[in-house]
Design a protein around this motif. Sequence first.
Motif, mmCIF file in Angstrom:
data_model
loop_
_atom_site.group_PDB
_atom_site.id
_atom_site.type_symbol
_atom_site.label_atom_id
_atom_site.label_comp_id
_atom_site.label_asym_id
_atom_site.label_seq_id
_atom_site.Cartn_x
_atom_site.Cartn_y
_atom_site.Cartn_z
ATOM 1 N N ALA A 19 -5.921 -2.970 3.037
ATOM 2 C CA ALA A 19 -5.489 -1.601 3.258
ATOM 3 C C ALA A 19 -4.429 -1.262 2.221
ATOM 4 O O ALA A 19 -3.374 -1.901 2.188
ATOM 5 C CB ALA A 19 -4.926 -1.437 4.660
ATOM 6 N N LEU A 20 -4.734 -0.306 1.371
ATOM 7 C CA LEU A 20 -3.794 0.144 0.352
ATOM 8 C C LEU A 20 -3.043 1.367 0.856
ATOM 9 O O LEU A 20 -3.598 2.178 1.606
ATOM 10 C CB LEU A 20 -4.517 0.483 -0.945
ATOM 11 C CG LEU A 20 -5.406 -0.606 -1.535
ATOM 12 C CD1 LEU A 20 -5.994 -0.114 -2.876
ATOM 13 C CD2 LEU A 20 -4.662 -1.894 -1.718
ATOM 14 N N SER A 21 -1.801 1.486 0.416
ATOM 15 C CA SER A 21 -0.987 2.643 0.770
ATOM 16 C C SER A 21 -0.517 3.345 -0.495
ATOM 17 O O SER A 21 -0.332 2.714 -1.536
ATOM 18 C CB SER A 21 0.229 2.218 1.592
ATOM 19 O OG SER A 21 -0.144 1.640 2.813
ATOM 20 N N CYS A 22 -0.297 4.636 -0.357
ATOM 21 C CA CYS A 22 0.189 5.471 -1.455
ATOM 22 C C CYS A 22 1.283 6.369 -0.878
ATOM 23 O O CYS A 22 0.984 7.298 -0.121
ATOM 24 C CB CYS A 22 -0.956 6.290 -2.022
ATOM 25 S SG CYS A 22 -0.480 7.563 -3.204
ATOM 26 N N ALA A 23 2.515 6.068 -1.201
ATOM 27 C CA ALA A 23 3.645 6.809 -0.656
ATOM 28 C C ALA A 23 4.174 7.806 -1.677
ATOM 29 O O ALA A 23 4.391 7.463 -2.844
ATOM 30 C CB ALA A 23 4.756 5.843 -0.253
ATOM 31 N N LEU A 24 4.388 9.019 -1.232
ATOM 32 C CA LEU A 24 4.905 10.081 -2.101
ATOM 33 C C LEU A 24 6.388 10.302 -1.822
ATOM 34 O O LEU A 24 6.797 10.406 -0.657
ATOM 35 C CB LEU A 24 4.138 11.373 -1.847
ATOM 36 C CG LEU A 24 4.668 12.625 -2.559
ATOM 37 C CD1 LEU A 24 4.466 12.497 -4.067
ATOM 38 C CD2 LEU A 24 3.984 13.885 -2.035
ATOM 39 N N SER A 25 7.181 10.380 -2.875
ATOM 40 C CA SER A 25 8.578 10.767 -2.756
ATOM 41 C C SER A 25 8.848 11.958 -3.669
ATOM 42 O O SER A 25 8.146 12.165 -4.657
ATOM 43 C CB SER A 25 9.504 9.604 -3.130
ATOM 44 O OG SER A 25 9.277 9.200 -4.468
ATOM 45 N N GLY A 26 9.839 12.771 -3.296
ATOM 46 C CA GLY A 26 10.184 13.918 -4.109
ATOM 47 C C GLY A 26 9.251 15.089 -3.944
ATOM 48 O O GLY A 26 9.282 16.026 -4.754
ATOM 49 N N GLY A 27 8.412 15.058 -2.930
ATOM 50 C CA GLY A 27 7.476 16.152 -2.702
ATOM 51 C C GLY A 27 6.921 16.094 -1.298
ATOM 52 O O GLY A 27 7.239 15.186 -0.520
ATOM 53 N N THR A 28 6.058 17.049 -0.968
ATOM 54 C CA THR A 28 5.442 17.127 0.355
ATOM 55 C C THR A 28 3.952 16.872 0.222
ATOM 56 O O THR A 28 3.231 17.646 -0.406
ATOM 57 C CB THR A 28 5.688 18.518 0.966
ATOM 58 O OG1 THR A 28 7.097 18.757 1.033
ATOM 59 C CG2 THR A 28 5.093 18.592 2.364
#
Length: 123
Positions: A19-28
Motif C-alpha cells: 500500500a503506497l501513500s501520497c501525502a500533500l502538504s502546503g495545499g488542499t
Amino acid sequence: QVQLVESGGRSVQPGGSLALSCALSGGTLSTYSIAWFRQAPGKEREFVAAISWSGAATDYALSGKGRFTISRDNSKNTAYLQMNNLRPEDTAVYYCALGSHPYVLAVSNFGSWGQGTQVIVSS
C-alpha cells in the motif's frame, strides 16, 4: 509551497501486496485530481492510475486493472495506491502527481510530482 511525499515502497515477493501513500502538504488535496505513475529502470514513466477530486471517478492502466486500487482521503490530505498480486514487472519507482483540473483524469492534466518511492518485486 505544494509538496507531495510518497511512502510505502519496499521489496516484496511476487504475489504479495503493498500500500503506497501520497501525502500533500502546503495545499488542499480536494482541489486536485491525483494520479500514480511509475518508472522502471531504462524505461519511460508510465501512467498507473488516477482518481478525481471526490473519488467518484477512477481510471487504471491495463497493467494494473483488477490488481491495483487508487483511493483518497481528503480529510487526511492523502492518496493511496493498493497493489495486490504484485509481479516482477511492477518493479519501479512510483510517483504521485497532482492534476490541476479536479475532474480530469487524462495524463496531460498531471504535474507537480513527488520524489517517488521504490517498489521491488522479486523472489
